[in-house]
Design an enzyme around this catalytic site. Structure first.
Site, PDB file in Angstrom:
ATOM      1  N   ASP A  27      40.150  -3.639 -44.681  1.00 15.45           N
ATOM      2  CA  ASP A  27      40.536  -4.994 -44.332  1.00 15.45           C
ATOM      3  C   ASP A  27      41.961  -5.010 -43.770  1.00 15.45           C
ATOM      4  O   ASP A  27      42.849  -4.303 -44.261  1.00 15.45           O
ATOM      5  CB  ASP A  27      40.468  -5.867 -45.598  1.00 15.45           C
ATOM      6  CG  ASP A  27      40.710  -7.330 -45.325  1.00 15.45           C
ATOM      7  OD1 ASP A  27      39.929  -7.919 -44.551  1.00 15.45           O
ATOM      8  OD2 ASP A  27      41.678  -7.890 -45.881  1.00 15.45           O
ATOM      9  N   GLU A  73      38.965  -2.964 -39.706  1.00 21.33           N
ATOM     10  CA  GLU A  73      39.094  -4.260 -39.065  1.00 21.33           C
ATOM     11  C   GLU A  73      40.404  -4.258 -38.300  1.00 21.33           C
ATOM     12  O   GLU A  73      41.483  -4.293 -38.889  1.00 21.33           O
ATOM     13  CB  GLU A  73      39.104  -5.365 -40.120  1.00 21.33           C
ATOM     14  CG  GLU A  73      39.263  -6.751 -39.520  1.00 21.33           C
ATOM     15  CD  GLU A  73      39.630  -7.805 -40.549  1.00 21.33           C
ATOM     16  OE1 GLU A  73      39.246  -8.969 -40.362  1.00 21.33           O
ATOM     17  OE2 GLU A  73      40.318  -7.469 -41.528  1.00 21.33           O
TER      18      GLU A  73
END
Length: 543
Positions: A205, A246
């Site tokens: 993330d 990401e």
């Protein structure tokens, strides 16, 4: 161009990834919240869809103010979702079904309730104080609020600590100080803990912010080196473990993430995702074709992951402001459909009102180079809940059947983690897995067919993808070639039918693999028909 045999390609390059929000997938305890046992129970559905891997969104201990991305303990399962034993049982079930399991690694920040942060606030001399980033007075930084409509600063005062702490995201998510070696050591321990339990790797993330913080370490010009450390940690447990990041950046930066294959294995391709929606909005293939030509080919052992929608807003930051507004005008015409000035808070099916266009989008997901990711519920065309705030609008519970609460939970409706969709064309009485399994013309059955075709005819490697310009501007075409075969995939982005004029080098004796509807024309001539929102997948074996 020569490409590897399918058996020589890492599993993640062949993967079809199914994204699961544990809290919203299946509740087996009757408390209104999905759980790990519910995921394990429904893995047969994932397997039958044709997925080869699951991506589990955070299931760690959390106050759940940000969909689980506000973590209190990275090494514990939230008691709302089950136990570590339940996780191990899920892993065993996944192994039985030959499904890989990727989990979210959330280490750019923690929750304010994390023991590290609480200890840091209590004692300025605590070793945990330097786990976070503090200042006596707010000052300008290169970090800006990610949610400008919610947070007007990245600095928040903490009374007990007597200083301001920095938070890139919400104020309840303080940034970790990755320049601190002890923090990086804790991240390694977190990764090792879950790798020892058999996970196939991580979806990292907020990777650009991790890289930026690691770049503050003395002796390093930038922070990409930390991705190499993370990759080595994964490889100590599994040589083909995945590090899927990401990273919503421009293609010029992709090489820094791949580093010739030493850092990231899989890059989430926001660039191609953005231009796919611009192409759909314009009903013109040029933006998608140009975007595909502009991005670099990943090095050997690396790939892209592609998707249509995920659990957040449809972030359109790779587009120019004019292109972004043009896309929003089509897919989010009302201000309430938009989020944070940059994205769309709608699910895929309500954005694509014509059922034919939804199937076309499914085809494009399989046609573009990279590993497809499908968000839970998008395989049946689930809707959204615009009455809910921000990104909660795109996070309804999974709709399994017409039973109470869509078969998601037996709890009273007021106990549900999120309300189910009960009204309109996307209500669970109208859209659910049970009904679509029995309908040969359903989106679910279409995706099963497309994923099976993709599996049987090998992965679509970016190294062999060649976008094809056609006189018919509304038709996207891409060609894949290796020593054994050539594939040509055609997709009409317009609701009106057309006839495609093939260039001379593609006027061959094609075999049709799959199409949206039967076509009568032969496939060895100069022209091919395409229905409105139609598609055709053609293939020929090399002599």
């Amino acid at each position: 161009m020569s490409t590897p045999d399918a058996e020589d390609v890492p599993w993640y390059e062949r993967a079809v990834i199914y994204q699961i929000a544990v809290a919203l997938f299946r509740d087996t305890t009757g408390n209104g919240t999905g759980d790990l046992c519910g995921v394990a129970e429904k893995l047969d559905h994932v397997k039958e869809l044709g997925a080869t891997a699951v991506w589990l969104q955070p299931f760690y201990r959390t106050p759940d103010l940000d969909g689980g991305y506000d973590v209190i303990d990275h090494l514990e399962v939230s008691d709302r979702y089950g136990t570590l034993d339940d996780f191990d049982d899920l892993m065993a079930r996944a192994k039985d079904l030959e499904l890989e399991v990727i989990i979210d690694l959330v280490v750019q920040h923690t929750s304010v309730g994390h023991p590290w942060f609480r200890a840091a606030c209590r004692d300025r001399d605590s070793r945990f104080r330097d786990f976070y980033i503090w200042t006596d007075e707010p000052h300008e930084t290169i970090v800006e609020p990610i949610f400008p409509s919610v947070e007007d600063s990245v600095w928040t005062w903490h009374e007990e600590a007597g200083q301001y702490y920095r938070h890139t995201f919400y104020s309840h998510e303080p940034d970790l100080n990755l320049a601190n070696a002890d923090v990086r050591d804790e991240i390694r321990k977190i990764m090792e803990f879950w790798l020892e339990r058999g996970t196939s790797g991580f979806r990292v993330d907020a990777a650009p912010y991790i890289v930026a913080e690691a770049g503050r370490v003395e002796g390093h010009e930038d922070g990409y080196w930390f991705l190499e450390e993370m990759r080595r940690t994964v490889q100590r447990f599994r040589a083909d473990g995945v590090l899927m990041v990401e990273s919503d950046v421009d293609p010029e930066q992709y090489a820094d993430y791949f580093a010739g294959g030493d850092r990231v294995t899989t890059l989430l391709n926001f660039w191609l995702n953005n231009y796919l929606f611009l192409a759909l909005a314009r009903k013109d293939a040029a933006p998608l074709r140009d975007a595909l030509e502009a991005e670099p080919v990943p090095p050997e052992g690396c790939n892209y992951a592609i998707w249509l929608r995920n659990h957040d807003e449809l972030d359109l930051e790779r587009l120019t402001p004019a292109e972004r507004e043009e896309t929003m005008a089509i897919f989010a015409p009302h201000p309430a459909m938009r989020a944070f000035g940059r994205g769309i808070r709608r699910r895929l099916a309500p954005m694509l009102e014509d059922p034919r266009q939804r199937k076309l989008a499914a085809f494009l997901l399989c046609a573009l180079p990279g590993s497809p990711i499908i968000l839970y519920g998008d395989e049946i065309g689930m809707g959204d809940q615009p009455e809910l705030p921000d990104r909660a609008a795109v996070r309804p519970p999974m709709q399994w059947s017409r039973d109470v609460n869509a078969g998601f939970s037996e709890a009273h409706e007021i106990q549900l983690a999120h309300p189910v969709i009960t009204e309109g064309p996307f209500s669970y009485a109208q859209v659910n897995v049970e009904d679509e399994i029995g309908d040969p013309d359903s989106l679910l059955r279409t995706l099963r067919t497309l994923f099976a075709i993709r599996r049987d005819h090998g992965p679509h490697l970016a190294s062999s993808a060649r976008p094809v310009a056609l006189p018919q501007e509304q038709v996207f075409a891409v060609r894949y070639s290796d020593e054994r075969s050539t594939s040509l995939l055609l997709a009409n982005l317009d609701p009106q039918g057309t006839t495609v004029t093939l260039p001379p080098d593609l006027q061959r004796d094609w075999k049709q693999i799959v199409d949206d509807q039967p076509y009568e024309d032969l496939v060895n001539g100069e022209e091919l028909a395409l229905h409105g929102y139609g598609y055709r997948w053609l293939r020929i074996e090399q002599a």
